[in-house]
Design an enzyme around this catalytic site. Structure first.
Site, PDB file in Angstrom:
ATOM      1  N   ASN A 149       0.798  -1.218   0.000  1.00 57.78           N
ATOM      2  CA  ASN A 149       0.000   0.000   0.000  1.00 57.78           C
ATOM      3  C   ASN A 149       0.833   1.272   0.000  1.00 57.78           C
ATOM      4  O   ASN A 149       0.361   2.330  -0.427  1.00 57.78           O
ATOM      5  CB  ASN A 149      -0.954   0.007   1.201  1.00 57.78           C
ATOM      6  N   SER A 197     -11.362  -4.951  -0.353  1.00 56.86           N
ATOM      7  CA  SER A 197     -12.165  -3.859   0.185  1.00 56.86           C
ATOM      8  C   SER A 197     -12.721  -3.012  -0.948  1.00 56.86           C
ATOM      9  O   SER A 197     -11.978  -2.583  -1.835  1.00 56.86           O
ATOM     10  CB  SER A 197     -11.321  -2.991   1.120  1.00 56.86           C
ATOM     11  N   CYS A 324      -4.169   3.943   7.768  1.00 56.45           N
ATOM     12  CA  CYS A 324      -4.513   3.179   8.979  1.00 56.45           C
ATOM     13  C   CYS A 324      -3.510   3.385  10.102  1.00 56.45           C
ATOM     14  O   CYS A 324      -3.745   2.975  11.234  1.00 56.45           O
ATOM     15  CB  CYS A 324      -4.631   1.697   8.642  1.00 56.45           C
TER      16      CYS A 324
END
Length: 382
Positions: A149, A197, A324
């Site tokens: 990511n 997701s 996150c």
């Protein structure tokens, strides 16, 4: 606002929103209800399940809908650990995994599991020989993300799957940043479990899914995390988020149709942005420039604090790591795993582009970055 933080979340595609809207108004029934309205909602869920299965080369009964990738990751890793501990309690993962994976693994260590956290090479890629030498007869799960990511590096999934299967372990890949952005076929890659997701590929937030292989001889058994109704084949109880699921299905359908065109167009924008940013002195690209996803570049700006740089880019949304872990004051664990110093890790910016970015935005971003970098270096005497 110029939005270049698509790895954190994407804008919902208007076509997805249009598909979802009726299920927020007239078609509001519970998909588990047996009356006509409920059957209609159930049929919409079935359609979405098929759309998602088609995107990744799975079968519909192998898709378990969840609240997002974090829940899917927890279900996969904890569910396997519970079911397969008679075979062994050894798990293998990477130091550069998302915190959702790493935190679950740390939790399992308190329950008696042994976790091997493998380092990556300076380019972010796994050393396959190291994996081969780490795998054991008591290894039950290998968990390695498809696309990182933060730096966008794409791991050699097919080779990982082959090595994992040779020792009779299960292979999970976190597909959160890959699904809907690159071709993925779970059979061809030897994947047994894959969290995903919706909001990472232009769908709504609050809905995700877990691919769980159900075809023999490699049928995966999972211990459920949630009990109370036996929804999703007993793997995930709870009233289905029909609106979100419908949106995820539509997003998957659109992604499948636009995989190549999105990759070509967004890839050109990323390359243009990256090449222009590299004209700034004291910059370099983090990770592997060949084996990475087309939409992301992670750039080191020497002598610049990333938080200050982000604040200086007032109307441009970028990031200095995973959304996150944005509250953490620690340097990125991904960048540190590449061999960076803390100072270097605190000087990096992630630019992640998406379907709705335009060519007109790139020069504006480059000029803004040049201006802020120059000001920060002048303030620090650099």
């Amino acid at each position: 606002m110029i939005y270049l933080d698509n790895n954190a979340t994407t804008r919902i595609d208007p076509r997805v929103l249009e598909t979802m809207m009726p299920f927020l108004t007239d078609n509001f029934a519970n998909a588990a209800s047996t009356h006509a309205f409920g059957v209609g909602a159930s049929e919409a869920v079935k359609t979405a399940r098929q759309q998602l299965a088609d995107l990744i080369g799975a079968q519909t009964h192998e898709i378990v809908f969840t609240s997002g990738a974090t829940e899917a990751i927890n279900l996969a890793i904890k569910g396997v650990a519970e079911q397969y501990q008679a075979k062994g309690k050894h798990i293998v993962t990477l130091q550069t995994e998302h915190s959702a994976v790493l935190d679950v693994c740390k939790h399992l260590e308190t329950k008696g599991f042994e976790v091997s956290y493998l380092p990556v090479q300076p380019n972010g890629l796994l050393d396959l020989d190291l994996l081969k030498n780490t795998l054991r007869k008591d290894t039950v799960l290998v968990s390695m993300m498809a696309v990182n990511n933060e730096i966008g590096v794409v791991q050699p999934l097919k080779e990982i799957g082959r090595l994992t299967r040779e020792v009779g372990a299960l292979f999970m890949t976190d597909g959160t940043q890959a699904v809907g952005k690159m071709p993925l076929n779970v059979d061809e890659l030897g994947i047994d479990l894959m969290p995903m997701s919706a909001h990472k590929f232009y769908g709504p937030k609050g809905v995700g899914a877990l691919f769980v292989r159900q075809r023999r001889p490699n049928r995966v058994k999972l211990e459920a995390l949630l009990h109370g109704g036996g929804h999703e084949g007993g793997k995930r109880s709870g009233t289905l988020n029909v609106t979100g699921i419908v949106g995820m299905g539509r997003a998957a359908e659109l992604a499948q149709k636009q995989l190549q065109s999105d990759a070509e167009r967004v890839g050109k924008l990323r390359d243009t942005l990256e090449n222009e940013l590299l004209q700034i002195s004291g910059t370099r690209i983090n990770g592997n420039r060949e084996n990475r996803l087309y939409n992301v570049t992670n750039v080191l700006f020497e002598g610049c604090d990333s938080d200050a740089l982000i604040m200086g880019l007032e109307n441009i949304a970028v990031s200095n790591g995973s959304a996150c872990t944005s509250a953490s004051i620690d340097p990125s664990h991904v960048l540190m795993a590449l061999g960076m110093t803390e100072t270097e890790a605190f000087s990096c910016i992630r630019f992640s582009l998406g379907r709705f970015n335009t060519a007109d935005e790139i020069p504006q971003v480059v000029e803004a970055v040049k201006k802020v970098v120059g000001e920060l270096r002048a303030m620090s005497g650099g």
